[in-house]
Design an enzyme around this catalytic site. Structure first.
Site, PDB file in Angstrom:
ATOM      1  N   ARG A 149       0.880  -1.174   0.000  1.00 31.01           N
ATOM      2  CA  ARG A 149       0.000   0.000   0.000  1.00 31.01           C
ATOM      3  C   ARG A 149       0.917   1.224   0.000  1.00 31.01           C
ATOM      4  O   ARG A 149       2.041   1.159   0.516  1.00 31.01           O
ATOM      5  CB  ARG A 149      -0.860   0.034   1.270  1.00 31.01           C
ATOM      6  CG  ARG A 149      -1.789  -1.151   1.441  1.00 31.01           C
ATOM      7  CD  ARG A 149      -2.552  -1.041   2.769  1.00 31.01           C
ATOM      8  NE  ARG A 149      -3.510  -2.143   2.934  1.00 31.01           N
ATOM      9  CZ  ARG A 149      -3.288  -3.227   3.665  1.00 31.01           C
ATOM     10  NH1 ARG A 149      -2.140  -3.375   4.299  1.00 31.01           N
ATOM     11  NH2 ARG A 149      -4.210  -4.170   3.767  1.00 31.01           N
ATOM     12  N   LYS A 173      -2.181  -2.066   7.948  1.00 34.04           N
ATOM     13  CA  LYS A 173      -3.342  -1.477   8.623  1.00 34.04           C
ATOM     14  C   LYS A 173      -3.450  -2.007  10.048  1.00 34.04           C
ATOM     15  O   LYS A 173      -3.207  -3.185  10.286  1.00 34.04           O
ATOM     16  CB  LYS A 173      -4.627  -1.834   7.854  1.00 34.04           C
ATOM     17  CG  LYS A 173      -4.790  -1.059   6.561  1.00 34.04           C
ATOM     18  CD  LYS A 173      -6.144  -1.344   5.963  1.00 34.04           C
ATOM     19  CE  LYS A 173      -6.379  -0.465   4.741  1.00 34.04           C
ATOM     20  NZ  LYS A 173      -7.676  -0.729   4.121  1.00 34.04           N
ATOM     21  N   HIS A 245      -1.869   2.389  -6.008  1.00 34.56           N
ATOM     22  CA  HIS A 245      -2.599   1.150  -5.743  1.00 34.56           C
ATOM     23  C   HIS A 245      -2.639   0.237  -6.972  1.00 34.56           C
ATOM     24  O   HIS A 245      -2.791  -0.978  -6.846  1.00 34.56           O
ATOM     25  CB  HIS A 245      -4.026   1.483  -5.288  1.00 34.56           C
ATOM     26  CG  HIS A 245      -4.625   0.405  -4.450  1.00 34.56           C
ATOM     27  ND1 HIS A 245      -4.290   0.223  -3.124  1.00 34.56           N
ATOM     28  CD2 HIS A 245      -5.508  -0.583  -4.749  1.00 34.56           C
ATOM     29  CE1 HIS A 245      -4.955  -0.818  -2.651  1.00 34.56           C
ATOM     30  NE2 HIS A 245      -5.697  -1.321  -3.609  1.00 34.56           N
ATOM     31  N   ARG A 248      -0.033  -2.356  -6.695  1.00 37.29           N
ATOM     32  CA  ARG A 248      -0.399  -3.427  -5.746  1.00 37.29           C
ATOM     33  C   ARG A 248      -1.390  -4.391  -6.392  1.00 37.29           C
ATOM     34  O   ARG A 248      -1.263  -5.609  -6.279  1.00 37.29           O
ATOM     35  CB  ARG A 248      -1.014  -2.762  -4.507  1.00 37.29           C
ATOM     36  CG  ARG A 248      -1.515  -3.700  -3.426  1.00 37.29           C
ATOM     37  CD  ARG A 248      -1.828  -2.857  -2.188  1.00 37.29           C
ATOM     38  NE  ARG A 248      -2.746  -3.497  -1.249  1.00 37.29           N
ATOM     39  CZ  ARG A 248      -2.367  -4.323  -0.280  1.00 37.29           C
ATOM     40  NH1 ARG A 248      -1.091  -4.659  -0.141  1.00 37.29           N
ATOM     41  NH2 ARG A 248      -3.255  -4.833   0.566  1.00 37.29           N
ATOM     42  N   HIS A 271      -4.088  -9.038   3.826  1.00 30.95           N
ATOM     43  CA  HIS A 271      -5.546  -8.964   3.974  1.00 30.95           C
ATOM     44  C   HIS A 271      -6.000  -9.876   5.098  1.00 30.95           C
ATOM     45  O   HIS A 271      -5.574 -11.019   5.179  1.00 30.95           O
ATOM     46  CB  HIS A 271      -6.242  -9.431   2.682  1.00 30.95           C
ATOM     47  CG  HIS A 271      -6.153  -8.449   1.577  1.00 30.95           C
ATOM     48  ND1 HIS A 271      -6.244  -8.796   0.255  1.00 30.95           N
ATOM     49  CD2 HIS A 271      -5.984  -7.095   1.586  1.00 30.95           C
ATOM     50  CE1 HIS A 271      -6.134  -7.713  -0.501  1.00 30.95           C
ATOM     51  NE2 HIS A 271      -5.979  -6.679   0.289  1.00 30.95           N
ATOM     52  N   TYR A 280      -9.362  -8.231  -5.814  1.00 34.14           N
ATOM     53  CA  TYR A 280      -8.224  -7.775  -6.616  1.00 34.14           C
ATOM     54  C   TYR A 280      -8.038  -8.569  -7.897  1.00 34.14           C
ATOM     55  O   TYR A 280      -7.262  -8.199  -8.760  1.00 34.14           O
ATOM     56  CB  TYR A 280      -6.928  -7.881  -5.796  1.00 34.14           C
ATOM     57  CG  TYR A 280      -6.786  -6.803  -4.772  1.00 34.14           C
ATOM     58  CD1 TYR A 280      -5.926  -5.733  -4.977  1.00 34.14           C
ATOM     59  CD2 TYR A 280      -7.524  -6.833  -3.607  1.00 34.14           C
ATOM     60  CE1 TYR A 280      -5.813  -4.736  -4.029  1.00 34.14           C
ATOM     61  CE2 TYR A 280      -7.418  -5.839  -2.659  1.00 34.14           C
ATOM     62  CZ  TYR A 280      -6.555  -4.795  -2.880  1.00 34.14           C
ATOM     63  OH  TYR A 280      -6.444  -3.796  -1.948  1.00 34.14           O
TER      64      TYR A 280
END
Length: 299
Positions: A149, A173, A245, A248, A271, A280
């Site tokens: 990211r 995250k 992005h 990615r 994730h 994705y």
């Protein structure tokens, strides 16, 4: 509206301390609630988060539907649901005023994917006669080869590089850490940048360990990465809308197309849920037909 602010503050603390979310994510969640607070002020509706009814929330959603697209509307409803679910969780309410509100169908809009040739062209368009050029090449190689990211890229530390073991440590995250494999080409360009370019930067206090620095010796902003990529796409006359992005997304797609399994890709992308990883997968029908032909017993 002070009652709203106190509940919002409690909710933000919950998101930070118990859910471990980043400031960016918390700001996005709060933004949705503040839109509702603004609506109440404009309509002179005096009601607290505990007493607000389904009708008032529905009125707000209908008004927003005339101003934003279905995707933004869907995100708004999702943000409000999260807030009212928190109030139920804390026993402030025993129901949610969004019970009967449906999320609009948006379809899955997948971003453009870059081919390996396009990635080569973008990186090949970097002006390597400048120190920034060498840095940008190292950054984009890292972005693509590790599927990062943009926030993970700009906050990467020198102490996160475990090149002898062939890994880099990523803080994603919610401060969750993961180790991602890194290829020899990326190791070569990052090492070149660290040893020959970064050493000449006037490094500011507090950024001694930050890997990618701007000319003033501070951490790069996310906006700067967007600008660098945008400029390169203009330079090669790329007709796609791309952002950090996109690299990615391309990383995940290229891995899948070359036979990697979803679980491995999920771990590398960081994730929590495999369903997020599936979003994705920008696969064309030709590729799916080929998979069926290669692997199904009744091909």
């Amino acid at each position: 509206m002070s009652t709203w602010q106190s509940y919002i503050k409690e909710y933000q603390n919950y998101l930070k301390l118990e859910r471990g979310l980043s400031k960016n994510t918390i700001d996005n969640y709060t933004f949705d609630i503040e839109k509702l607070v603004l609506f109440l002020a404009q309509k002179e509706i005096k009601v607290s988060p505990i007493d607000i009814s389904e009708e008032v929330v529905q009125q707000f959603i209908y008004e927003m539907a005339s101003q934003v697209n279905p995707r933004s509307q869907s995100r708004l409803i999702s943000g409000l649901k999260s807030f009212f679910n928190y109030l139920i969780f804390e026993d402030y309410r025993n129901n949610t005023p969004l019970e009967l509100i449906e999320v609009p169908k948006t379809g899955r809009k997948l971003p453009d994917t870059l081919s390996t040739d396009e990635i080569d062209l973008l990186i090949g368009a970097i002006d390597l006669s400048t120190p920034e050029g060498e840095r940008n090449r190292a950054m984009l190689e890292t972005l693509y080869s590790c599927g990062l990211r943009v926030s993970e890229l700009v906050s990467l530390k020198i102490s996160d590089l475990f090149f002898e073991e062939g890994f880099i440590k990523i803080t994603g995250k919610g401060n969750k850490q993961r180790f991602v494999p890194v290829g020899k080409t990326t190791i070569k360009f990052v090492t070149l940048y660290v040893n020959q370019i970064r050493v000449h930067y006037p490094i500011q206090k507090g950024f001694e360990d930050t890997l990618f620095l701007n000319r003033r010796g501070r951490q790069l902003t996310r906006a700067m990465i967007f600008t660098i990529i945008k400029d390169l796409s203009v330079r090669i006359n790329l007709k796609k809308t791309i952002s950090p992005h996109t690299f990615r997304h391309s990383f995940a797609t290229h891995l899948l197309e070359n036979g990697a399994d979803l679980r491995s890709i999920q771990l590398m992308l960081g994730h929590e849920s495999i369903t997020t990883t599936e979003v994705y997968m920008h696969l064309d029908r030709k590729y799916l037909a080929q998979v069926l032909h290669n692997f199904h017993p009744r091909k």
